[in-house]
Design a protein around this motif. Sequence first.
Motif, PDB file in Angstrom:
ATOM      1  N   ILE A 162       0.850  -1.189   0.000  1.00 27.76           N
ATOM      2  CA  ILE A 162       0.000   0.000   0.000  1.00 27.76           C
ATOM      3  C   ILE A 162       0.886   1.241   0.000  1.00 27.76           C
ATOM      4  O   ILE A 162       1.843   1.331   0.762  1.00 27.76           O
ATOM      5  CB  ILE A 162      -0.926   0.024   1.231  1.00 27.76           C
ATOM      6  CG1 ILE A 162      -1.908  -1.135   1.183  1.00 27.76           C
ATOM      7  CG2 ILE A 162      -1.685   1.340   1.307  1.00 27.76           C
ATOM      8  CD1 ILE A 162      -2.847  -1.189   2.360  1.00 27.76           C
ATOM      9  N   ARG A 163       0.580   2.171  -0.893  1.00 28.47           N
ATOM     10  CA  ARG A 163       1.345   3.415  -0.997  1.00 28.47           C
ATOM     11  C   ARG A 163       2.852   3.132  -1.039  1.00 28.47           C
ATOM     12  O   ARG A 163       3.595   3.460  -0.096  1.00 28.47           O
ATOM     13  CB  ARG A 163       1.019   4.339   0.172  1.00 28.47           C
ATOM     14  CG  ARG A 163      -0.424   4.832   0.159  1.00 28.47           C
ATOM     15  CD  ARG A 163      -0.768   5.601   1.405  1.00 28.47           C
ATOM     16  NE  ARG A 163      -2.118   6.141   1.352  1.00 28.47           N
ATOM     17  CZ  ARG A 163      -2.781   6.589   2.400  1.00 28.47           C
ATOM     18  NH1 ARG A 163      -2.241   6.565   3.591  1.00 28.47           N
ATOM     19  NH2 ARG A 163      -4.009   7.077   2.278  1.00 28.47           N
ATOM     20  N   PRO A 164       3.321   2.527  -2.108  1.00 34.64           N
ATOM     21  CA  PRO A 164       4.745   2.147  -2.197  1.00 34.64           C
ATOM     22  C   PRO A 164       5.709   3.297  -1.963  1.00 34.64           C
ATOM     23  O   PRO A 164       6.856   3.069  -1.563  1.00 34.64           O
ATOM     24  CB  PRO A 164       4.864   1.607  -3.634  1.00 34.64           C
ATOM     25  CG  PRO A 164       3.488   1.145  -3.986  1.00 34.64           C
ATOM     26  CD  PRO A 164       2.558   2.101  -3.303  1.00 34.64           C
ATOM     27  N   TYR A 165       5.262   4.534  -2.197  1.00 34.81           N
ATOM     28  CA  TYR A 165       6.154   5.676  -2.014  1.00 34.81           C
ATOM     29  C   TYR A 165       6.596   5.865  -0.578  1.00 34.81           C
ATOM     30  O   TYR A 165       7.546   6.609  -0.296  1.00 34.81           O
ATOM     31  CB  TYR A 165       5.508   6.968  -2.552  1.00 34.81           C
ATOM     32  CG  TYR A 165       4.110   7.239  -2.037  1.00 34.81           C
ATOM     33  CD1 TYR A 165       3.907   7.812  -0.788  1.00 34.81           C
ATOM     34  CD2 TYR A 165       2.989   6.922  -2.808  1.00 34.81           C
ATOM     35  CE1 TYR A 165       2.630   8.062  -0.316  1.00 34.81           C
ATOM     36  CE2 TYR A 165       1.703   7.173  -2.339  1.00 34.81           C
ATOM     37  CZ  TYR A 165       1.528   7.754  -1.100  1.00 34.81           C
ATOM     38  OH  TYR A 165       0.250   8.002  -0.633  1.00 34.81           O
ATOM     39  N   VAL A 194       7.482  18.131   2.336  1.00 36.28           N
ATOM     40  CA  VAL A 194       8.175  18.476   1.100  1.00 36.28           C
ATOM     41  C   VAL A 194       9.379  17.564   0.947  1.00 36.28           C
ATOM     42  O   VAL A 194      10.199  17.440   1.868  1.00 36.28           O
ATOM     43  CB  VAL A 194       8.643  19.954   1.131  1.00 36.28           C
ATOM     44  CG1 VAL A 194       9.452  20.287  -0.115  1.00 36.28           C
ATOM     45  CG2 VAL A 194       7.454  20.889   1.267  1.00 36.28           C
ATOM     46  N   GLU A 195       9.495  16.912  -0.204  1.00 36.42           N
ATOM     47  CA  GLU A 195      10.631  16.017  -0.427  1.00 36.42           C
ATOM     48  C   GLU A 195      11.932  16.810  -0.318  1.00 36.42           C
ATOM     49  O   GLU A 195      12.071  17.901  -0.850  1.00 36.42           O
ATOM     50  CB  GLU A 195      10.524  15.365  -1.806  1.00 36.42           C
ATOM     51  CG  GLU A 195      11.566  14.281  -2.055  1.00 36.42           C
ATOM     52  CD  GLU A 195      11.367  13.557  -3.364  1.00 36.42           C
ATOM     53  OE1 GLU A 195      12.175  12.664  -3.651  1.00 36.42           O
ATOM     54  OE2 GLU A 195      10.411  13.886  -4.091  1.00 36.42           O
ATOM     55  N   GLY A 215      13.015  18.336   2.204  1.00 35.71           N
ATOM     56  CA  GLY A 215      12.884  19.520   3.035  1.00 35.71           C
ATOM     57  C   GLY A 215      14.003  19.624   4.064  1.00 35.71           C
ATOM     58  O   GLY A 215      14.583  18.617   4.481  1.00 35.71           O
ATOM     59  N   LYS A 216      14.306  20.844   4.524  1.00 38.12           N
ATOM     60  CA  LYS A 216      15.449  21.086   5.419  1.00 38.12           C
ATOM     61  C   LYS A 216      15.144  20.805   6.884  1.00 38.12           C
ATOM     62  O   LYS A 216      16.058  20.635   7.700  1.00 38.12           O
ATOM     63  CB  LYS A 216      15.902  22.545   5.270  1.00 38.12           C
ATOM     64  CG  LYS A 216      16.453  22.897   3.903  1.00 38.12           C
ATOM     65  CD  LYS A 216      16.998  24.321   3.876  1.00 38.12           C
ATOM     66  CE  LYS A 216      15.900  25.359   4.074  1.00 38.12           C
ATOM     67  NZ  LYS A 216      16.418  26.751   3.940  1.00 38.12           N
ATOM     68  N   TYR A 217      13.858  20.787   7.249  1.00 38.57           N
ATOM     69  CA  TYR A 217      13.497  20.690   8.655  1.00 38.57           C
ATOM     70  C   TYR A 217      12.634  19.451   8.925  1.00 38.57           C
ATOM     71  O   TYR A 217      12.123  18.814   8.009  1.00 38.57           O
ATOM     72  CB  TYR A 217      12.745  21.951   9.088  1.00 38.57           C
ATOM     73  CG  TYR A 217      13.448  23.221   8.698  1.00 38.57           C
ATOM     74  CD1 TYR A 217      14.704  23.524   9.209  1.00 38.57           C
ATOM     75  CD2 TYR A 217      12.855  24.118   7.811  1.00 38.57           C
ATOM     76  CE1 TYR A 217      15.368  24.698   8.838  1.00 38.57           C
ATOM     77  CE2 TYR A 217      13.505  25.287   7.435  1.00 38.57           C
ATOM     78  CZ  TYR A 217      14.758  25.570   7.954  1.00 38.57           C
ATOM     79  OH  TYR A 217      15.408  26.715   7.586  1.00 38.57           O
ATOM     80  N   LYS A 218      12.463  19.149  10.215  1.00 41.65           N
ATOM     81  CA  LYS A 218      11.650  18.011  10.629  1.00 41.65           C
ATOM     82  C   LYS A 218      10.175  18.410  10.660  1.00 41.65           C
ATOM     83  O   LYS A 218       9.824  19.493  11.137  1.00 41.65           O
ATOM     84  CB  LYS A 218      12.061  17.531  12.024  1.00 41.65           C
ATOM     85  CG  LYS A 218      13.537  17.159  12.159  1.00 41.65           C
ATOM     86  CD  LYS A 218      13.882  15.926  11.384  1.00 41.65           C
ATOM     87  CE  LYS A 218      15.313  15.508  11.674  1.00 41.65           C
ATOM     88  NZ  LYS A 218      15.725  14.365  10.852  1.00 41.65           N
ATOM     89  N   PHE A 219       9.336  17.492  10.193  1.00 36.21           N
ATOM     90  CA  PHE A 219       7.884  17.692  10.240  1.00 36.21           C
ATOM     91  C   PHE A 219       7.299  16.519  11.008  1.00 36.21           C
ATOM     92  O   PHE A 219       7.291  15.388  10.527  1.00 36.21           O
ATOM     93  CB  PHE A 219       7.313  17.755   8.817  1.00 36.21           C
ATOM     94  CG  PHE A 219       5.817  17.979   8.767  1.00 36.21           C
ATOM     95  CD1 PHE A 219       5.199  18.894   9.602  1.00 36.21           C
ATOM     96  CD2 PHE A 219       5.031  17.265   7.869  1.00 36.21           C
ATOM     97  CE1 PHE A 219       3.826  19.105   9.547  1.00 36.21           C
ATOM     98  CE2 PHE A 219       3.663  17.468   7.793  1.00 36.21           C
ATOM     99  CZ  PHE A 219       3.054  18.386   8.638  1.00 36.21           C
ATOM    100  N   PRO A 267      10.116  15.336   6.051  1.00 38.68           N
ATOM    101  CA  PRO A 267      10.830  16.594   5.789  1.00 38.68           C
ATOM    102  C   PRO A 267       9.871  17.721   5.403  1.00 38.68           C
ATOM    103  O   PRO A 267       8.797  17.473   4.851  1.00 38.68           O
ATOM    104  CB  PRO A 267      11.745  16.225   4.615  1.00 38.68           C
ATOM    105  CG  PRO A 267      10.977  15.175   3.866  1.00 38.68           C
ATOM    106  CD  PRO A 267      10.190  14.405   4.903  1.00 38.68           C
ATOM    107  N   ILE A 268      10.271  18.940   5.685  1.00 37.08           N
ATOM    108  CA  ILE A 268       9.452  20.099   5.331  1.00 37.08           C
ATOM    109  C   ILE A 268      10.372  21.326   5.218  1.00 37.08           C
ATOM    110  O   ILE A 268      11.500  21.309   5.747  1.00 37.08           O
ATOM    111  CB  ILE A 268       8.340  20.330   6.381  1.00 37.08           C
ATOM    112  CG1 ILE A 268       7.205  21.182   5.815  1.00 37.08           C
ATOM    113  CG2 ILE A 268       8.914  20.935   7.652  1.00 37.08           C
ATOM    114  CD1 ILE A 268       5.947  21.171   6.689  1.00 37.08           C
ATOM    115  N   ASP A 269       9.927  22.375   4.550  1.00 39.32           N
ATOM    116  CA  ASP A 269      10.747  23.574   4.366  1.00 39.32           C
ATOM    117  C   ASP A 269      10.334  24.733   5.271  1.00 39.32           C
ATOM    118  O   ASP A 269      10.775  25.864   5.072  1.00 39.32           O
ATOM    119  CB  ASP A 269      10.698  24.034   2.897  1.00 39.32           C
ATOM    120  CG  ASP A 269      11.720  23.303   2.046  1.00 39.32           C
ATOM    121  OD1 ASP A 269      12.709  22.804   2.608  1.00 39.32           O
ATOM    122  OD2 ASP A 269      11.523  23.207   0.820  1.00 39.32           O
TER     123      ASP A 269
END
Length: 369
Positions: A68-71, A217-218, A220-224, A233-235
């Motif tokens: 499920i959702r291979p990504y 965000v793929e 991304g510089k920060y933790k989400f 990741p997130i920006d």
Amino acid sequence: MEEWKECKLSDICDYGKDRIEVSSLDNSNYISTENMLPNRAGITTATTLPTGELTPSFEIDDTLVSNIRPYFKKIWKATFSGGCSADVLVFKAKENVSKEYLYYVLADDEFFKYSMTTSKGTKMPRGDKTSIMNYPVKLPPLPTQQKIAAILSSLDDKIELNNKINTNLEQQAGALFKNWFVDFEPFGGKMPEGWKEKTLDSFCSIFTGRKNANASVENGKYKFFTCSPNVLPIDSFIFDGDAIIISGNGAYTGRTRFYSGKFDLYQRTYACTMKKDQNQDYIFILYWIIKFVLSKKIMGGTHGSAIPYIVMDDIAKFVINYDKKLFDDLSKIMKSYVLQIQENENQNEKLAELRDTLLPKLMNGEIVI
């Protein structure tokens, strides 16, 4: 590369077809897509068990992949035998194929991308089992397979060792906490007079995020932080510093972690940070109090049925037995546990990044060994 063979996934492995009785399973040996962690991070303990009489089975060294959702890249090389859900694919290596090499074939980003191209559905895409077996594989001779697997597994083994060290550190912190705050052994088995009851919000500012879970965000510089065990990741960031993160809804409601740095939050995830007028090192002892007491109290959610959740007051009005001298003294000790765990987690991130860089280059023969 002359000795490498161009083949299909079906040439090097089969799907597991055996079944196991559900009655023989428990939370420790059942694997579903829910307790498989994204980004090749392995598994966590199951929170539910399957219904029915039979479910697919797996053996030690089989490779399990969530279909499920291979990504999400959920994959695990089995370290024990057990049962799994129908949405978890069980891959078994054929003769003259290294089981470890097969794992890394399937752990490659290219495999997950390929699986997505075969997927059916939009909200809950699933890879097509027949098409997946057509995935193209470059297969070196067995000795080369073993060398490649040894290089990559050395990194995974170090990650696993750090995880075991962190588990041991948590157990030590737990024993110390129980000794002082539960059994009161240094005080003759009774809570001393003069201790005060204070709520968590008298020490901490408590807030939630405003973003949806898909705000990640793929690269991304920060933790989400969301309610999932995996960090995305997130920006963007809404806080920079020491914080206690608590999952606020879903299957992992009450899950608690510590983080120091810039981060953002999902709208149902809570963060506790020290108020400016408080001893900033208290956050380390409060982290363990929340983890060992509050998180167990609210684990799984105190509200709701279909989707359990907690509200702000479940955290803010949590009562803590407080003694200033004890907090001042123990905070220093509890801080050492937290910082060592953080150091190991940071090292694991770097090791995983190195592994993920080497993996495709080794698997396609770009790096010759």
